[in-house]
Write an enzyme that holds these catalytic residues in place. Structure first.
Site, PDB file in Angstrom:
ATOM      1  N   SER A 333       0.798  -1.092  -0.049  1.00 47.61           N
ATOM      2  CA  SER A 333       0.255   0.000   0.053  1.00 47.61           C
ATOM      3  C   SER A 333       1.001   1.262   0.124  1.00 47.61           C
ATOM      4  O   SER A 333       0.623   2.123  -0.608  1.00 47.61           O
ATOM      5  CB  SER A 333      -0.864   0.035   1.146  1.00 47.61           C
ATOM      6  OG  SER A 333      -1.823  -1.052   0.934  1.00 47.61           O
ATOM      7  N   ASP A 382       8.247   1.587   6.399  1.00 41.83           N
ATOM      8  CA  ASP A 382       8.253   1.504   4.964  1.00 41.83           C
ATOM      9  C   ASP A 382       8.408   2.776   4.185  1.00 41.83           C
ATOM     10  O   ASP A 382       9.098   2.689   3.160  1.00 41.83           O
ATOM     11  CB  ASP A 382       6.653   1.001   4.741  1.00 41.83           C
ATOM     12  CG  ASP A 382       6.406  -0.385   5.195  1.00 41.83           C
ATOM     13  OD1 ASP A 382       7.260  -0.899   6.120  1.00 41.83           O
ATOM     14  OD2 ASP A 382       5.167  -0.769   5.417  1.00 41.83           O
TER      15      ASP A 382
END
Length: 612
Positions: A333, A382
């Site tokens: 995502s 991330d």
């Protein structure tokens, strides 16, 4: 009649439209017998000529070049194409090719095998360039099919309707040398609804000749693994993260009259062939595709521009694609969001300073899109690796973040890493964000086991940085095992999950240390090597952490038999990421030939950002 009408409208010779007299699906001849019919009907015209066989329900992505495909085939070889499957359940529904890594020669083509029959995850659609010398084998293949009925006369339609079985038989009988070329992907049109959705998608990103539209910007962001320290990144801790070439997300923008966000036919479908189809798609992809990620990114970007008094004029059409396995904690995502954000900056010709941002603060702004806008549970790790690239040691000290808005991020040399492997669950059923459970609430309450545990997990990142810089990578294995054991103790087996525990155990049985690469569903693995063996191999110039090809295939087959996938990791070796933002007129391409990026777009077609 409709094909004849089409032929007349496109100056196509009517005599080249061959009618097999089929009027109902139950009475069909089958694809192979149709091919035989054409060869017999046009025997004179096709004598000594090669043929191209294409299934009408398949559309390739726009980076496929027929001219290049045919032009690179050896004169004595026929050709097929293949793409990598992301869902193991699709193996039993496709033709699967086993190929030689170096030459691309097809060893076997298996028609709809079980996942346990082969380690290959390369699917080959019905698209074949056949040399004329191979065509004589079709009659023999159908004769063999007739024998399966006992009377030797009638070929079962299920046999005559599987061109993959024909090609597999030709390869097995050594009647053809078949070379396989990679595809980045394809669309398998199941019904009229999917056909319309796919046409809508292509109309937004391709011209009438199926070429990518000009003046486009492509922003690509790779997946990542958490090597050590996670999940302490969400608790003021430390991590080491590595960007990997194996998988990536890609966002494309081009100028348009209105602002359009394009749904992806595979990830954002609105029509299904049945309830079972809808349920199967949801099991694999969850309830949300990528549209909400793109919309939230655009909204946040617009607000940042407004707050910085930056005028952004001109609309765009934005589309996306991804090869990152879903819901297994590989930053899928955030890769889409980061690619979209950087693509927007490039589209409007902005630099970070124009938005009053720094490189250090950008990961937090990207995280805010997920947490504040979409309510997704996530940490900074991330977004930092996707902005900085390569391998990064991250210190999320709360005092630093409170005082300046970001932690201490130190780039490390990825070449210091030992050979690593990735294993992931192909039977996922929940989003990775749910795996965090109530650990955050317990940490906020000051529960000693969680507070002390997260601090200790974070210290493993410091230890890992030290052993890598000292040239002692063999010590990473012990740290990885301690990392997983402490995480399991803090979260409990019910949260960690039976499948994840089995995955780590399976790696251990094969002589590897393993830990979560993210929030669950995938683990990074490393072969356990003693110091003496490491020193001995180093003197001989050998890699003690790599399995041989035969060993790797054996291990992979074992993982596949348990419902997992297993693959060698390909870290991004260049640590610095490209500069964020530049002049609109600048056109450049930066990419890699590593796995997952085998067919890069051409530089002359637009701007491509490679975000490592």
């Amino acid at each position: 009649p409709k094909f004849v009408k089409w032929a007349n409208a496109h100056s196509f010779p009517q005599e080249n439209v061959i009618d097999d007299k089929t009027r109902a699906n139950e009475d069909r001849l089958g694809a192979v017998r149709d091919l035989q019919l054409v060869l017999h009907t046009k025997k004179k015209e096709l004598a000594g000529r090669d043929v191209l066989v294409v299934a009408g329900d398949t559309l390739f992505l726009s980076d496929f070049s027929l001219k290049s495909f045919l032009g690179t085939l050896p004169t004595n070889a026929s050709g097929c194409v293949y793409y990598r499957l992301t869902d193991v359940k699709e193996v039993s529904k496709r033709g699967i090719v086993e190929i030689d890594d170096e030459s691309g020669t097809v060893h076997r083509l298996l028609e709809k095998p079980s996942a346990e029959e082969t380690t290959s995850r390369f699917a080959s659609p019905a698209f074949y360039a056949l040399r004329h010398t191979a065509l004589s084998g079709i009659d023999k293949f159908l004769e063999m099919g007739a024998q399966t009925r006992g009377d030797g006369k009638e070929v079962p339609v299920e046999f005559a309707d599987t061109p993959g079985a024909l090609i597999g038989w030709l390869v097995a009988q050594r009647k053809v040398i078949m070379r396989a070329a990679p595809l980045s992907g394809r669309f398998d049109i199941a019904d009229l609804g999917q056909w319309k959705e796919t046409l809508t998608h292509f109309s937004m990103v391709l011209d009438k000749h199926l070429n990518r539209l000009p003046q486009r910007i492509i922003s690509r962001v790779c997946a990542r693994i958490g090597l050590l320290g996670n999940p302490s990144d969400g608790f003021g801790g430390k991590t080491i993260s590595v960007s990997i070439h194996n998988f990536h997300a890609e966002v494309t923008l081009r100028p348009s009259r209105r602002l359009v966000i394009v749904a992806h036919p595979e990830f954002d479908p609105n029509s299904f062939s049945s309830l079972e189809h809808l349920a199967a798609h949801t099991d694999l992809n969850g309830y949300y595709g990528g549209l909400r990620l793109l919309k939230a990114t655009c909204r946040t970007f617009a607000k940042l521009c407004r707050d910085a008094n930056v005028d952004v004029t001109g609309n765009f059409t934005m589309s996306y694609s991804t090869t990152i396995p879903r819901m297994v904690g590989l930053a899928g995502s955030s890769a889409i969001i980061t690619a979209a954000f950087k693509g927007l900056m490039k589209f409007y010709g902005l630099k970070l300073a124009d938005l009053k941002l720094s490189k250090g603060i950008l990961p937090q702004k990207i995280l805010d899109i997920e947490t504040a806008e979409l309510g997704i549970s996530a940490g900074l790790q991330d977004r930092v690796i996707q902005v900085y690239g390569g391998m990064v040691h991250m210190d999320f000290d709360s005092k630093l973040i409170q005082s300046r808005g970001f932690g201490e991020y130190t780039s490390l040399d990825p070449s210091l890493l030992p050979t690593l492997y990735l294993a992931w669950n192909t039977e996922v059923g929940e989003e990775s964000g749910k795996v965090h459970s109530n650990a955050k609430a317990r940490w906020l309450k000051g529960e000693k086991m969680i507070v002390d545990g997260m601090m200790e997990v974070g210290s493993f990142a410091d230890d890992g940085k030290e052993v890598l810089e000292k040239g002692q990578p063999f010590k990473l294995a012990h740290l990885m095992e301690k990392n997983f054991a402490l995480r399991r103790k803090m979260y409990g087996d019910a949260v960690v999950g039976t499948r994840n525990i089995e995955l780590v155990k399976l790696a251990k049985e094969q002589g590897m240390a393993a830990k979560f690469s993210g929030s669950g569903g995938a683990v990074v693995c490393m072969r356990i090597v003693e110091e003496a063996s490491f020193n001995s191999a180093k003197k001989k110039g050998k890699d003690p952490f790599a399995f041989t090809q035969e060993e790797e295939e054996k291990i992979r087959l074992l993982f596949i038999s348990k419902g997992y996938e297993f693959s060698r990791l390909h870290p991004n070796l260049v640590a610095p990421a490209p500069a964020v933002g530049a002049q609109k007129s600048t056109s450049y391409f930066a990419s890699s030939s590593a796995e997952g990026l085998k067919t890069p777009p051409r530089a002359t077609e637009g701007i491509v950002l490679q975000i490592d």
